[in-house]
Motif scaffolding. Structure first.
Motif, mmCIF file in Angstrom:
data_model
loop_
_atom_site.group_PDB
_atom_site.id
_atom_site.type_symbol
_atom_site.label_atom_id
_atom_site.label_comp_id
_atom_site.label_asym_id
_atom_site.label_seq_id
_atom_site.Cartn_x
_atom_site.Cartn_y
_atom_site.Cartn_z
ATOM 1 N N HIS A 70 2.734 14.428 10.901
ATOM 2 C CA HIS A 70 3.688 14.413 9.789
ATOM 3 C C HIS A 70 3.279 15.415 8.712
ATOM 4 O O HIS A 70 4.115 16.174 8.203
ATOM 5 C CB HIS A 70 3.753 13.010 9.180
ATOM 6 C CG HIS A 70 4.315 11.972 10.104
ATOM 7 N ND1 HIS A 70 5.611 11.516 10.011
ATOM 8 C CD2 HIS A 70 3.769 11.298 11.148
ATOM 9 C CE1 HIS A 70 5.839 10.606 10.943
ATOM 10 N NE2 HIS A 70 4.732 10.457 11.641
ATOM 11 N N THR A 71 1.992 15.405 8.363
ATOM 12 C CA THR A 71 1.503 16.313 7.323
ATOM 13 C C THR A 71 1.638 17.770 7.744
ATOM 14 O O THR A 71 2.086 18.624 6.960
ATOM 15 C CB THR A 71 0.032 15.992 7.007
ATOM 16 O OG1 THR A 71 -0.093 14.622 6.658
ATOM 17 C CG2 THR A 71 -0.470 16.857 5.860
ATOM 18 N N LEU A 72 1.278 18.070 8.982
ATOM 19 C CA LEU A 72 1.343 19.446 9.477
ATOM 20 C C LEU A 72 2.771 19.970 9.467
ATOM 21 O O LEU A 72 3.032 21.069 8.975
ATOM 22 C CB LEU A 72 0.762 19.511 10.901
ATOM 23 C CG LEU A 72 0.850 20.868 11.613
ATOM 24 C CD1 LEU A 72 0.024 21.912 10.869
ATOM 25 C CD2 LEU A 72 0.367 20.747 13.063
ATOM 26 N N TYR A 107 8.416 13.223 -0.465
ATOM 27 C CA TYR A 107 9.407 13.585 0.543
ATOM 28 C C TYR A 107 10.232 12.328 0.823
ATOM 29 O O TYR A 107 9.670 11.260 1.096
ATOM 30 C CB TYR A 107 8.688 14.080 1.804
ATOM 31 C CG TYR A 107 9.597 14.569 2.902
ATOM 32 C CD1 TYR A 107 10.445 15.647 2.697
ATOM 33 C CD2 TYR A 107 9.585 13.963 4.156
ATOM 34 C CE1 TYR A 107 11.266 16.101 3.708
ATOM 35 C CE2 TYR A 107 10.399 14.423 5.173
ATOM 36 C CZ TYR A 107 11.235 15.484 4.944
ATOM 37 O OH TYR A 107 12.052 15.929 5.948
ATOM 38 N N HIS A 108 11.543 12.421 0.729
ATOM 39 C CA HIS A 108 12.416 11.243 0.724
ATOM 40 C C HIS A 108 12.143 10.253 1.863
ATOM 41 O O HIS A 108 11.946 9.051 1.613
ATOM 42 C CB HIS A 108 13.883 11.674 0.732
ATOM 43 C CG HIS A 108 14.846 10.526 0.704
ATOM 44 N ND1 HIS A 108 15.418 10.005 1.844
ATOM 45 C CD2 HIS A 108 15.300 9.778 -0.324
ATOM 46 C CE1 HIS A 108 16.206 8.997 1.525
ATOM 47 N NE2 HIS A 108 16.163 8.835 0.213
ATOM 48 N N PRO A 126 0.839 -1.207 0.000
ATOM 49 C CA PRO A 126 0.000 0.000 0.000
ATOM 50 C C PRO A 126 0.870 1.253 0.000
ATOM 51 O O PRO A 126 1.374 1.673 1.042
ATOM 52 C CB PRO A 126 -0.805 -0.130 1.301
ATOM 53 C CG PRO A 126 0.056 -0.974 2.192
ATOM 54 C CD PRO A 126 0.810 -1.906 1.301
ATOM 55 N N ASN A 127 1.069 1.844 -1.179
ATOM 56 C CA ASN A 127 1.987 2.982 -1.325
ATOM 57 C C ASN A 127 1.279 4.298 -1.028
ATOM 58 O O ASN A 127 1.022 5.106 -1.917
ATOM 59 C CB ASN A 127 2.574 2.998 -2.743
ATOM 60 C CG ASN A 127 3.269 1.701 -3.071
ATOM 61 O OD1 ASN A 127 3.871 1.088 -2.199
ATOM 62 N ND2 ASN A 127 3.167 1.265 -4.318
ATOM 63 N N MET A 128 0.953 4.494 0.225
ATOM 64 C CA MET A 128 0.257 5.708 0.640
ATOM 65 C C MET A 128 1.263 6.672 1.257
ATOM 66 O O MET A 128 1.888 6.361 2.276
ATOM 67 C CB MET A 128 -0.830 5.373 1.661
ATOM 68 C CG MET A 128 -1.639 6.585 2.119
ATOM 69 S SD MET A 128 -2.709 7.236 0.830
ATOM 70 C CE MET A 128 -3.910 5.916 0.728
ATOM 71 N N LEU A 129 1.444 7.829 0.625
ATOM 72 C CA LEU A 129 2.351 8.845 1.143
ATOM 73 C C LEU A 129 1.638 9.704 2.175
ATOM 74 O O LEU A 129 0.425 9.890 2.135
ATOM 75 C CB LEU A 129 2.869 9.723 -0.001
ATOM 76 C CG LEU A 129 3.681 9.010 -1.093
ATOM 77 C CD1 LEU A 129 4.050 10.000 -2.197
ATOM 78 C CD2 LEU A 129 4.935 8.378 -0.512
#
Length: 253
Positions: free
Chosen positions: A215-217, A122-123, A113-116
């Motif tokens: 993480h998003t914030l 972002y590396h 599941p490739n959910m960013l």
């Protein structure tokens, strides 16, 4: 100073333009799919401009140091040719630090599941999508962080220690205030750039149990704060920029 401000504004615009396509694609068109090659290209520009901005802030710290501690030789030390060479060194340094990270990504097997966590690549976030070993990628990422934050931040701090020492040796309070006002904008730019970056790096390294919105914030703060606040900081503190702004908007007080 204006050469370095031009470099800083270029990196800020670059960071904004690099992250804007996928961010707007997610928000406006619900475009949530990106290929690995497109992801690598975006990371090159996004991380590249970030690394260059760190180097530009270091160069600006040296500019403040020379302007305050050795003002009579300022024009001799910071010549046009030396500033151009500094710009070339900043670009080459970015390539040396960033290219190994991106080349190693091509060797990873992306599966599952490739959910960013972010609306852009972002590396540290991308390598988590791999089903193969990412130990080498993580080590290289840590080395890249040390080669940027680990070098730039201590050098900036050292320059300000020497600047403060020079300011305290000035007898007149008016001269002290004027000298401190020379670098107050740079201090603000350093704070809004490095503090979110350090927090974001710590969250990705050690905050595995942190909620996804953290993480998003932090990533949004890291990439949005400098481009938004740097023009405000320098337009407030730089008289020539304020005058240009007033000429552009003549009805603005």
């Amino acid at each position: 100073m204006y050469y370095f401000l031009s470099m800083l504004s270029t990196t800020d615009i670059g960071i904004t333009v690099s992250s804007l396509p996928t961010t707007l694609g997610v928000l406006w068109f619900n475009a949530r799919i990106i290929s690995l090659d497109a992801c690598i290209v975006q990371m090159f520009f996004l991380h590249g401009f970030t690394l260059m901005e760190s180097s530009v802030l270091l160069a600006m710290a040296f500019d403040c140091f020379v302007a305050i501690c050795n003002p009579l030789r300022y024009a001799v030390i910071l010549t046009n040719s030396r500033i151009i060479k500094a710009g070339v060194v900043i670009f080459v340094r970015m390539l040396i630090i960033l290219m190994p990270l991106l080349l190693l990504l091509k060797g990873l097997s992306i599966c599952g599941p490739n959910m960013l966590s972010h609306s852009y690549c972002y590396h540290p976030d991308v390598i988590k999508c791999s089903c193969s070993s990412i130990k080498v990628n993580s080590i290289c990422g840590l080395v890249a962080l040390i080669l940027t934050l680990g070098i730039d931040v201590p050098c900036i701090l050292l320059s300000y220690v020497l600047i403060i020492k020079s300011i305290l040796s000035v007898a007149s309070p008016e001269e002290r205030q004027k000298a401190f006002g020379t670098c107050i904008s740079h201090i603000g730019a350093v704070a809004i750039f490095y503090i979110p970056w350090v927090i974001l790096a710590l969250v990705h390294r050690f905050g595995h149990k942190a909620p996804p919105y953290i993480h998003t914030l932090m990533s949004n703060l890291h990439f949005l704060f400098p481009p938004v606040l740097n023009p405000i900081i320098y337009s407030v503190k730089t008289k020539q920029i304020r005058k240009a702004f007033c000429r552009l908007f003549p009805n603005t007080d």
